[in-house]
Write a protein that holds these residues in place. Structure first.
Motif, PDB file in Angstrom:
ATOM      1  N   PHE A 179       0.836  -1.192   0.000  1.00 53.41           N
ATOM      2  CA  PHE A 179       0.000   0.000   0.000  1.00 53.41           C
ATOM      3  C   PHE A 179       0.879   1.253   0.000  1.00 53.41           C
ATOM      4  CE2 PHE A 179      -2.482  -3.188   2.531  1.00 53.41           C
ATOM      5  CZ  PHE A 179      -3.436  -3.441   1.558  1.00 53.41           C
ATOM      6  N   VAL A 180       0.601   2.161  -0.921  1.00 53.04           N
ATOM      7  CA  VAL A 180       1.332   3.425  -0.965  1.00 53.04           C
ATOM      8  C   VAL A 180       0.397   4.616  -0.804  1.00 53.04           C
ATOM      9  CG1 VAL A 180       3.295   2.575  -2.286  1.00 53.04           C
ATOM     10  CG2 VAL A 180       1.264   3.353  -3.505  1.00 53.04           C
ATOM     11  N   SER A 181      -0.889   4.352  -0.611  1.00 55.16           N
ATOM     12  CA  SER A 181      -1.859   5.406  -0.311  1.00 55.16           C
ATOM     13  C   SER A 181      -3.090   4.758   0.305  1.00 55.16           C
ATOM     14  CB  SER A 181      -2.246   6.180  -1.576  1.00 55.16           C
ATOM     15  OG  SER A 181      -3.199   5.448  -2.338  1.00 55.16           O
ATOM     16  N   ASN A 182      -3.988   5.609   0.782  1.00 59.01           N
ATOM     17  CA  ASN A 182      -5.237   5.131   1.387  1.00 59.01           C
ATOM     18  C   ASN A 182      -6.452   5.423   0.517  1.00 59.01           C
ATOM     19  OD1 ASN A 182      -5.776   3.753   3.968  1.00 59.01           O
ATOM     20  ND2 ASN A 182      -4.194   5.130   4.742  1.00 59.01           N
ATOM     21  N   LYS A 183      -6.221   5.887  -0.711  1.00 63.38           N
ATOM     22  CA  LYS A 183      -7.345   6.336  -1.514  1.00 63.38           C
ATOM     23  C   LYS A 183      -8.294   5.197  -1.900  1.00 63.38           C
ATOM     24  CE  LYS A 183      -5.011   6.135  -6.026  1.00 63.38           C
ATOM     25  NZ  LYS A 183      -4.621   6.935  -7.218  1.00 63.38           N
TER      26      LYS A 183
END
Length: 285
Positions: free
Chosen positions: A210-214
């Motif tokens: 995971f590199v973002s929570n979008k």
């Protein structure tokens, strides 16, 4: 690393497999509950990876020395199908490139400077080739791929085989845990104490991070994500697990012999995401 566990299991592959299966299923259940709880706010983004993606000249300061196993063509093809499904639901996820896929059979040392890792390599140099060639003497088979539920990454795990689709369980007497135990012993006996981040029975490859929570920012999105992972695990079981009662129903898609097609590699450097360099390569069989 696993002397006590192997002794408790009487070196029985069936008991070893059962232990590994309980651990990964139990972990999935715990993480599923945690990720669906109100207390969890999204997933854990990998800040080191994010920097590497955003800054072309970024140098990961964490240097490791590890033994890697690369997936066979069949296992790599299976992973590609899984990654396609993950990206379809979460386009913002980072999936491990096929050239970087690996399973860390043994993490010897981690999070050191390049100089400290080089000192360990120099100490182990006389035995590195023997370590890389160990599967030629002792073959170990992994089966039953399953996705791990986790709030930091997605990994594909396996368990040691225990006679499935073979004439006898004795064909699988030397398990993945025996392999890890032997490599650990060799390192220690040759002067480098194994200092892994954690001692786990898991045999896994990280296939996404995971590199973002979008894509996971609310409860509905998280529920959809978990359902997708569970559906993929059913698909893996239906298509890539040995079939009970069908002893001839087995092919390369259902199993992974460590060192087959692609040998073990001893690697050093910034290894977290598939980087670093190979300093010794075994012989494939």
């Amino acid at each position: 690393m696993f002397d006590d566990l192997l002794a408790e299991a009487n070196n029985d592959p069936r008991m070893i497999q059962s232990h590994c299966e309980r651990q990964r299923v139990g972990r999935n259940d715990r993480l599923k509950t945690q990720m669906l709880s109100r207390e969890l706010q999204g997933v854990k983004t990998d800040e080191f990876l994010l920097r590497a993606l955003q800054q072309p000249n970024y140098q990961d300061p964490r240097n490791n020395l590890c033994v890697w196993a690369r997936p066979t063509r069949a296992v790599g093809g299976m992973i590609e199908k899984v990654q396609q499904e993950l990206r379809a639901l979460a386009p913002g996820i980072w999936t491990t490139p096929s050239t970087c896929l690996h399973m860390t059979v043994l993490e010897i040392v981690h999070t050191l400077t390049p100089e400290e890792v080089a000192a360990c390599v120099a100490t182990l140099r006389p035995c590195l080739k023997e370590m890389a060639d160990w599967p030629l003497k002792h073959r170990t088979r992994l089966i039953k791929p399953m996705l791990n539920i986790d709030d930091g990454a997605v990994a594909l795990s396996f368990v040691p085989a225990a006679g499935e689709c073979r004439d006898s369980v004795s064909d699988d007497q030397y398990t993945y845990l025996h392999l890890r135990n032997d490599l650990s012993r060799m390192s220690c006996e040759n002067g480098v104490e194994v200092v892994a981040r954690y001692a786990t029975t898991s045999s896994h490859m990280t296939v996404a991070r995971f590199v973002s929570n979008k894509d996971h920012g609310d409860k509905r999105a998280m529920e959809s994500w978990i359902k997708t992972l569970e559906a993929l695990n059913i698909w893996l079981k239906d298509n890539y697990h040995p079939k009970i009662g069908q002893p001839n129903k087995v092919d390369v898609d259902c199993e992974w012999y460590i060192g087959a097609e692609r040998p073990l590699e001893i690697r050093q450097g910034s290894l977290w995401y598939g980087g670093g360099e190979t300093i010794e390569t075994g012989t494939a069989y």
